[in-house]
Design an enzyme around this catalytic site. Structure first.
Site, PDB file in Angstrom:
ATOM      1  N   GLY A 104      -9.430  -0.659  -3.974  1.00 47.00           N
ATOM      2  CA  GLY A 104      -8.503   0.404  -3.701  1.00 47.00           C
ATOM      3  C   GLY A 104      -7.229   0.188  -4.301  1.00 47.00           C
ATOM      4  O   GLY A 104      -7.070  -0.281  -5.341  1.00 47.00           O
ATOM      5  N   SER A 105      -6.098   0.413  -3.497  1.00 51.42           N
ATOM      6  CA  SER A 105      -4.573   0.553  -4.239  1.00 51.42           C
ATOM      7  C   SER A 105      -4.377  -0.790  -4.512  1.00 51.42           C
ATOM      8  O   SER A 105      -3.088  -0.968  -5.396  1.00 51.42           O
ATOM      9  CB  SER A 105      -3.592   1.089  -3.261  1.00 51.42           C
ATOM     10  OG  SER A 105      -4.095   2.548  -3.021  1.00 51.42           O
ATOM     11  N   THR A 106      -5.295  -1.902  -4.042  1.00 51.60           N
ATOM     12  CA  THR A 106      -4.259  -3.464  -4.666  1.00 51.60           C
ATOM     13  C   THR A 106      -4.625  -3.456  -5.896  1.00 51.60           C
ATOM     14  O   THR A 106      -4.209  -4.307  -6.565  1.00 51.60           O
ATOM     15  CB  THR A 106      -5.100  -4.308  -3.809  1.00 51.60           C
ATOM     16  OG1 THR A 106      -6.625  -4.124  -3.964  1.00 51.60           O
ATOM     17  CG2 THR A 106      -4.850  -4.280  -2.373  1.00 51.60           C
TER      18      THR A 106
END
Length: 709
Positions: free
Chosen positions: A431-433
């Site tokens: 995801g956004s990590t």
């Protein structure tokens, strides 16, 4: 000497007979000629060859008549077999010495491998002609020169102690400890058969084992009325924590057990895991070897009583943790007193393993997420030292060592949350990590400029109609200033989808390979390699766009992801994760120049804002007194692009920015099934008390054990 003279007289008579027979059949009988030509050294060699061949009957046939009168065949076979096989003779070699004196005494040096190592000794045998060939005048000294007829050869062993596994402060993660051995004394059991049967069943129920297994233990051939018959080991006072604290009180289980006639509970030594389920996925466990194990490790000192590391650090460092049993071969007299030591192998205990793990941080992370399906990786971002590796839910390593009941085993295997599944070894959609990596790749390759506005698109966007009904969506509409800083602070999926398209599939793949995708992680614990596609390449624009914000077919191992994050603190170099403590730990570069220095400086400044700016998605971890930076992430897990019923993974990557911080920390946590529970916000909220305790020294309070909503 008298024995020798008598033998010589008899030998002359028998030799005359032998020569007479030879003359009668003629010298042309070649087989008899060869037999008569066998040298005494050849005879002794043939006799000793029978030892390794286990042909004791042939050895007896080579004895002269006087020797066979003094010892019957059965006694000879039994004595020689017990001695030679008892000391496990192999690779027996003889070196004959120069003849001097009576040539019938064949002197030699014998060298053999035994259970106690190499054994070398000088000896001699009296060989003479009797009848048609050579015979041996046998005495017990023919086995060993110091052996008398009333002596025995004794093999005694001393067990090694398996090395311990410790955390960075010397606290035990795995080691020898005191447990409770529950057993029965037959003579103190009820004499009434019906009551006895009921007592055994009650004991079986309390210990969660079968009554049949107890009966089998009692039926062993060695058992007497006053014997203590071990049935099962349990944690002392039913908790391993009390084992190491030395507390001495009886648990409710022990109280119920000792009420049964004949039951005794005594102290015993065994492998214990003080942190139990908190670190079991890390430490693993030992178990008794199987027949397959013995076959695989043939010649390595394992036997039916050995234990073997089956998973985790116990398996990984099996060769170091395992020692070597000591062994001594000695001659003892009829009173059991040791007369001579023939060979001795000293006991070598296993090596202790000191890890980089911080037990307190390990436990805090476990307690915060023990009711979730999660994993956490904590690292010192300036040295690469792994401080915690947590997977929840978990199992208790002690259950495997002490004997797991069927009900516990069934519950572990039938639990849909898979407590035996080690999540920090797997790969997950980041995801956004992963957005900081996309940013750093774009900046490093010149495909992206930090101050470039990629265009306002609201909360839904697609490149063009070729994407059909598929749109990239994002949660926050932060206005028209669509630059890198804002895209990271507000976690804008659309920005990073556009950034990925600007970078291009070929460049993105090349850079992902550069930072370790598709490679084996240089870490003692094997983990699944990270990937950017299920196939060889990113095949479509939609997949490329989704990859930019950590979706598509992107799967990353958490330890690998933590290593990538170290580049933002080490001028673009990715550090190798370490698990074993070093005296003066220094960061060891795994991948140099993963990103350019300018790129990491830009991204690192923006990641500070993610945590420290009120509008940042990670602001829930803002702390006064310690500067943090990081990135939240929520990854959708669904079967198809159109699927709306999938679940979500919640992520948080957070780290201290100052290398002079008392406790430098990079912490990465992933939690499954956070949909409808706040997404990455759920992870942020749960990490705050851990960071407050670890970094600020505040008292840590374990969360409620209720299941999360």
């Amino acid at each position: 000497m008298t024995l020798q003279n008598n033998t010589k007289k008899k030998s002359r008579k028998k030799m005359g007979l032998a020569l007479g027979v030879a003359a009668a059949v003629g010298l042309g009988a070649g087989c008899w000629f060869l037999f008569l030509r066998q040298t005494p050294q050849d005879f002794v060699q043939a006799y000793m060859d029978c030892i390794e061949a286990r042909d004791y009957e042939k050895m007896y046939e080579m004895l002269d008549a006087d020797s066979q009168e003094r010892i019957d065949q059965e006694s000879f076979l039994t004595r020689n077999q017990n001695i030679y096989e008892g000391i496990e003779v192999e690779d027996l070699k003889l070196e004959f010495k120069k003849k001097d004196g009576d040539k019938k005494w064949i002197k030699y040096t014998a060298t053999m491998n035994t259970v106690a190592g190499e054994l070398t000794f000088d000896n001699q045998m009296y060989v003479h002609r009797e009848g048609l060939g050579l015979k041996l005048q046998w005495e017990d000294t023919s086995i060993f020169p110091e052996l008398h007829s009333t002596d025995k050869v004794q093999v005694s062993s001393s067990e090694f102690q398996r090395g311990g596994i410790y955390d960075r402060e010397g606290k035990t993660l795995a080691g020898q400890g005191i447990v409770s051995s529950v057993g029965l004394v037959p003579g103190k059991m009820s004499v009434d058969p019906t009551q006895r049967e009921e007592d055994i069943q009650k004991m079986a129920d309390l210990l969660e084992i079968s009554a049949e297994s107890i009966e089998n233990s009692l039926d062993a051939s060695w058992v007497k009325d006053d014997s203590f018959v071990p049935v099962k080991k349990i944690e002392k006072n039913h908790t391993v924590e009390n084992t190491l604290l030395g507390e001495n009180f009886d648990s409710e289980l022990v109280k119920q057990l000792v009420e049964i006639p004949g039951v005794m509970v005594t102290d015993a030594e065994d492998r214990v895991y003080p942190l139990g389920e908190v670190a079991s996925h890390l430490t693993g466990y030992v178990q008794s070897v199987t027949a397959e194990d013995l076959e695989e490790r043939k010649g390595k000192g394992y036997d039916a009583n050995s234990v073997l590391g089956k998973s985790g650090l116990e398996s990984l460092y099996e060769d170091e943790l395992r020692g070597t049993d000591g062994c001594k071969i000695s001659i003892v007299d009829q009173d059991g007193q040791e007369r001579t030591v023939l060979a001795k192998k000293e006991t070598e205990n296993g090596l202790d393993i000191t890890t980089t793990i911080d037990s307190e941080l390990q436990e805090m992370l476990y307690r915060q997420f023990e009711n979730d399906k999660s994993c956490s990786v904590a690292m010192n971002p300036f040295t690469g030292e792994i401080l915690a590796l947590v997977s929840t839910p978990s199992y208790d390593s002690n259950d495997f060592v002490l004997g797991m009941s069927q009900s516990v085993w069934d519950s572990l295997n039938e639990d849909e949350d898979q407590p035996m599944y080690n999540r920090f070894r797997q790969t997950w959609a980041p995801g956004s990590t992963f957005k900081p990596m996309t940013a750093a790749i774009g900046l490093s390759t010149g495909r992206l400029a930090a101050d470039e506005n990629l265009g306002y698109s609201g909360t839904s966007w697609q490149k063009d109609s070729s994407w059909g009904s598929y749109h990239v969506t994002t949660l926050h509409d932060y206005g028209e200033d669509v630059t890198l800083r804002n895209a990271l602070v507000y976690s804008d999926n659309i920005y990073f989808a556009k950034a990925a398209l600007k970078i291009g599939a070929d460049t993105l793949e090349e850079q992902l390979k550069k930072i370790g995708f598709g490679q084996e992680l240089p870490f003692p614990i094997s983990v699944t390699s990270s990937q950017y596609s299920n196939e060889e390449h990113i095949s479509t624009e939609v997949q490329l766009a989704d990859s930019g914000y950590g979706q598509g077919q992107m799967l990353v191992n958490p330890i690998h992801l933590a290593s990538i994050y170290t580049a933002f603190l080490n001028e673009g170099d990715m550090l190798k994760p370490k698990l074993l403590q070093e005296e003066n730990p220094q960061g060891e570069v795994w991948i140099s120049d993963a990103f350019t220095e300018e790129a990491v400086q830009t991204v690192a400044e923006d990641l500070k804002d993610v945590v420290n700016s009120p509008e940042g998605t990670g602001y829930g971890l803002h702390l006064e007194g310690v500067e943090l930076a990081g990135k939240t992430g929520t990854a959708e897990i669904k079967d198809t692009v159109e699927d709306t019923s999938g679940t979500e993974l919640g992520w948080m990557a957070v780290y201290t920015t100052d290398p002079d911080t008392e406790k430098p920390l990079l912490l990465l946590t992933m939690v499954q099934d956070v949909k409808e529970r706040g997404g990455s916000g759920y992870v942020v909220d749960n990490l705050r008390p851990v960071l407050e305790s670890y970094l600020l020294g505040q008292e840590y309070t374990k969360p409620s054990q209720d299941e999360p909503e």
